[in-house]
Scaffold this motif. Structure first.
Motif, PDB file in Angstrom:
ATOM      1  N   ARG B  13       3.481  18.742  -3.106  1.00 18.84           N
ATOM      2  CA  ARG B  13       2.265  19.372  -2.590  1.00 18.84           C
ATOM      3  C   ARG B  13       1.453  19.970  -3.724  1.00 18.84           C
ATOM      4  O   ARG B  13       0.238  19.913  -3.731  1.00 18.84           O
ATOM      5  N   LEU B  14       2.148  20.566  -4.699  1.00 22.66           N
ATOM      6  CA  LEU B  14       1.441  21.175  -5.828  1.00 22.66           C
ATOM      7  C   LEU B  14       0.720  20.109  -6.649  1.00 22.66           C
ATOM      8  O   LEU B  14      -0.419  20.277  -7.071  1.00 22.66           O
ATOM      9  N   LEU B  15       1.378  18.987  -6.857  1.00 18.76           N
ATOM     10  CA  LEU B  15       0.810  17.951  -7.712  1.00 18.76           C
ATOM     11  C   LEU B  15      -0.290  17.160  -7.014  1.00 18.76           C
ATOM     12  O   LEU B  15      -1.383  16.987  -7.542  1.00 18.76           O
ATOM     13  N   GLY B  17      -0.851  17.341  -3.315  1.00 20.87           N
ATOM     14  CA  GLY B  17      -1.298  17.801  -2.012  1.00 20.87           C
ATOM     15  C   GLY B  17      -0.566  17.115  -0.877  1.00 20.87           C
ATOM     16  O   GLY B  17       0.058  17.759  -0.060  1.00 20.87           O
ATOM     17  N   TYR B  19      -1.559  15.938   1.912  1.00 24.11           N
ATOM     18  CA  TYR B  19      -1.907  16.576   3.183  1.00 24.11           C
ATOM     19  C   TYR B  19      -1.980  15.530   4.290  1.00 24.11           C
ATOM     20  O   TYR B  19      -2.703  14.553   4.177  1.00 24.11           O
ATOM     21  N   ASN B 152      -6.040   8.176  -3.171  1.00 21.08           N
ATOM     22  CA  ASN B 152      -6.124   8.800  -4.511  1.00 21.08           C
ATOM     23  C   ASN B 152      -4.897   8.707  -5.391  1.00 21.08           C
ATOM     24  O   ASN B 152      -4.948   9.102  -6.548  1.00 21.08           O
ATOM     25  N   ARG B 155      -5.148   7.008  -8.635  1.00 16.35           N
ATOM     26  CA  ARG B 155      -5.813   7.722  -9.738  1.00 16.35           C
ATOM     27  C   ARG B 155      -4.835   8.685 -10.390  1.00 16.35           C
ATOM     28  O   ARG B 155      -4.942   8.997 -11.569  1.00 16.35           O
ATOM     29  N   SER B 156      -3.901   9.198  -9.589  1.00 15.85           N
ATOM     30  CA  SER B 156      -3.007  10.226 -10.112  1.00 15.85           C
ATOM     31  C   SER B 156      -1.934   9.645 -11.035  1.00 15.85           C
ATOM     32  O   SER B 156      -1.756  10.110 -12.154  1.00 15.85           O
ATOM     33  N   PRO B 164       1.318  12.287 -14.736  1.00 15.79           N
ATOM     34  CA  PRO B 164       0.523  12.370 -13.506  1.00 15.79           C
ATOM     35  C   PRO B 164      -0.638  13.348 -13.673  1.00 15.79           C
ATOM     36  O   PRO B 164      -0.498  14.375 -14.342  1.00 15.79           O
ATOM     37  N   VAL B 165      -1.780  13.011 -13.093  1.00 18.10           N
ATOM     38  CA  VAL B 165      -2.922  13.921 -13.090  1.00 18.10           C
ATOM     39  C   VAL B 165      -2.994  14.534 -11.697  1.00 18.10           C
ATOM     40  O   VAL B 165      -3.082  13.814 -10.710  1.00 18.10           O
ATOM     41  N   PRO B 166      -2.933  15.852 -11.587  1.00 22.56           N
ATOM     42  CA  PRO B 166      -2.990  16.464 -10.247  1.00 22.56           C
ATOM     43  C   PRO B 166      -4.306  16.142  -9.548  1.00 22.56           C
ATOM     44  O   PRO B 166      -5.380  16.359 -10.094  1.00 22.56           O
ATOM     45  N   LEU B 167      -4.206  15.578  -8.367  1.00 17.62           N
ATOM     46  CA  LEU B 167      -5.374  15.229  -7.571  1.00 17.62           C
ATOM     47  C   LEU B 167      -5.008  15.439  -6.122  1.00 17.62           C
ATOM     48  O   LEU B 167      -3.847  15.349  -5.765  1.00 17.62           O
ATOM     49  N   ILE B 168      -6.021  15.659  -5.275  1.00 16.62           N
ATOM     50  CA  ILE B 168      -5.705  15.854  -3.866  1.00 16.62           C
ATOM     51  C   ILE B 168      -5.616  14.506  -3.169  1.00 16.62           C
ATOM     52  O   ILE B 168      -6.567  13.723  -3.179  1.00 16.62           O
TER      53      ILE B 168
END
Lengths: 314, 201
Positions: B13-15, B17, B19, B152, B155-156, B164-168
């Motif tokens: 979830r932190l990295l 999301g 959701y 997404n 992209r992450s 990894p790049v944090p993205l939602i």
């Protein structure tokens, strides 16, 4: 009054007010029927929820001290930056720079604040970040939209990391006669900004007629701004007793916070419009993300910090 | 073990999301095959984290043995935390049917998470689906087929990257995919692919 006494009075008052707001908000939500009314109540309830979280953050700041506050705000910066980057188009060549932003710039910035190295934390992102991030992107040798990509990354890092970090940085100021009470300054900042936001919203709904910047923000009006700004400044002046300022000084500083908060909200609204979105994210119970709640704070915090430091700290 | 699961979903979830957006159906304790687009190693953990904890217990992701059985940490996460169904992608054992472990899991009453593309793709939208989903759908007609779109993640952490790049990322669960009697395999797979593509917008 000692710091502890101020804290308990403050917490007591705030908890009572917020509980009343939550109950009223719940009652209104059951009774309102018009669409406009429903939107209004839902907006206010979302704000109340966000305020409970901010109160919790402030309580943590006061009770657990500097380190816990810095960790909390580092998390806020992380989430805000994550929202920003999600919505700005990035390319494969930006990956290394972005990774650096999230996992190096954030911890280093907050660490520098923690050890009180003002000379470095005040320039770390605007100078070192500004120069290093494009350097990393350019090594990937992708020049498509290069200027746009590095400009967007820098903006994101500045707003989400640099500006927001000035809020917990208040804890490191050395103000004569105010030792150990800096958390109250943080509370003061959050209080004035949030009061300004909500009072402008309420005044705007009650008396709003002339739009201030209709292209950028369809809801902000002159009446809303004047009414909200004046009342928020009055609140700021009335809360002088938790700050190292006199009532007049508190009023002036509160006005500056209100003005910068307003401009911050407007600027980030314009950024959202240019990205084609209405909210930064849906993390806070379907009513926008972290950045939606922190946009005013991000512009107000640096100015508040520097004014306080210049005139009141040693 | 629950602590590990909590830790893993928390980190996810932190990295990214992860959701959940229950667009076309809701979380229900029925047997389902969740089929999703595949663009990243984070896909499995993101979809799994998006499910409510009660559903996670009975939902087993299908995991490629050639990636998840490589070192101790991955094996531990795959076996003890995610409770995956290992599938052999490389086809070294020519006699055994690669879908056999999946059939066993379904016969046992578990739900599955599968990625019909078979491999990770660098794009936002999924490519052609392999035939496994068709065979499983025919053999287990009572199991609900649920299309899922993972946004997404390409992209992450795309294929070939380490950081990894944090993205939602939102995990969108679509409407239950119906079976049409007499449909050919390619028509079925294409319709299933379209169901996932529709969730992307």
């Amino acid at each position: 009054m000692s710091a502890e006494h101020k804290f308990y009075w403050l917490m007591g008052g705030v908890v009572v007010l917020l509980s009343a707001a939550s109950v009223i908000g719940w009652i209104l939500a059951q009774r309102v029927s018009s669409d406009r009314g429903r939107g209004l109540v839902s907006n206010l309830n979302a704000r109340v929820r966000a305020w409970w979280i901010m109160v919790a953050v402030f309580a943590v700041a006061f009770l657990l001290g500097k380190a816990a506050t810095l960790v909390l705000f580092a998390l806020v910066s992380f989430l805000a930056l994550r929202e920003f980057i999600t919505l700005t188009p990035t390319r494969a060549g930006d990956r290394r720079a972005l990774f650096l932003g999230f996992f190096v710039l954030i911890p280093v910035q907050y660490y520098l604040i923690g050890i009180g190295w003002y000379g470095l934390f005040s320039i770390f992102i605007p100078v070192y970040g500004f120069l290093l991030l494009p350097a990393l992107s350019v090594l990937a040798q992708d020049t498509q939209h290069f200027l746009m990509r590095i400009a967007k990354m820098q903006w994101g890092m500045m707003v989400a990391i640099y500006c927001i970090s000035y809020a917990p940085a208040l804890m490191m100021l050395n103000i004569p006669g105010y030792a150990g009470q800096n958390a109250l300054l943080l509370f003061y900042l959050l209080l004035v900004v949030q009061m300004s936001d909500v009072l402008q919203y309420v005044f705007g709904n009650l008396f709003g007629k002339t739009k201030i910047a209709p292209v950028v923000s369809p809801s902000k009006t002159v009446e809303g701004f004047v009414g909200g700004a004046a009342s928020a400044t009055a609140v700021g002046a009335a809360m002088w007793w938790i700050t190292p300022f006199t009532p007049l000084q508190a009023g002036v500083i509160a006005f500056v916070i209100v003005l910068m908060g307003f401009l911050g909200g407007l600027a980030l609204s314009a950024v959202k419009r240019s990205l084609g979105v209405k909210d930064w994210g849906a993390m806070i119970s379907g009513h926008g993300g972290v950045l939606d709640r922190m946009d005013s704070v991000s512009f107000a915090a640096p100015i508040f910090f520097h004014l306080t430091r210049y005139f009141f700290a040693v | 073990m629950m602590v590990m699961a909590g830790l893993l979903t928390g980190l996810t979830r932190l990295l990214v999301g992860a959701y959940p957006r229950w667009v076309g159906c809701g979380p229900a304790p029925v047997q389902r095959i969740y089929f999703a687009n595949h663009s990243s190693h984070l896909d499995t953990i993101a979809l799994w984290s998006a499910l409510p904890p009660e559903l996670r217990l009975r939902t087993r992701p299908v995991a490629a043995r050639d990636y998840w059985d490589q070192n101790r940490l991955r094996r531990y996460v795959a076996r003890q935390v995610l409770n995956v169904v290992f599938v052999d992608r490389t086809g070294t054992r020519a006699e055994s049917d690669p879908l056999e472990p999946l059939r066993e899991a379904l016969a046992h009453g578990d739900s599955l998470i599968i990625f019909p593309e078979g491999t990770r793709r660098a794009e936002a939208l999924p490519g052609l689906f392999k035939s496994g989903l068709y065979h499983l759908a025919r053999q287990f007609p009572e199991v609900e087929l649920t299309p899922v779109y993972l946004e997404n993640l390409h992209r992450s952490l795309p294929k070939g990257t380490l950081l990894p790049v944090p993205l939602i990322c939102t995990v969108r669960f679509g409407a239950i995919f119906n079976r049409v009697p007499g449909e050919t395999k390619s028509a079925f797979l294409e319709r299933a692919r379209q169901a996932v593509v529709e969730l992307a917008s």
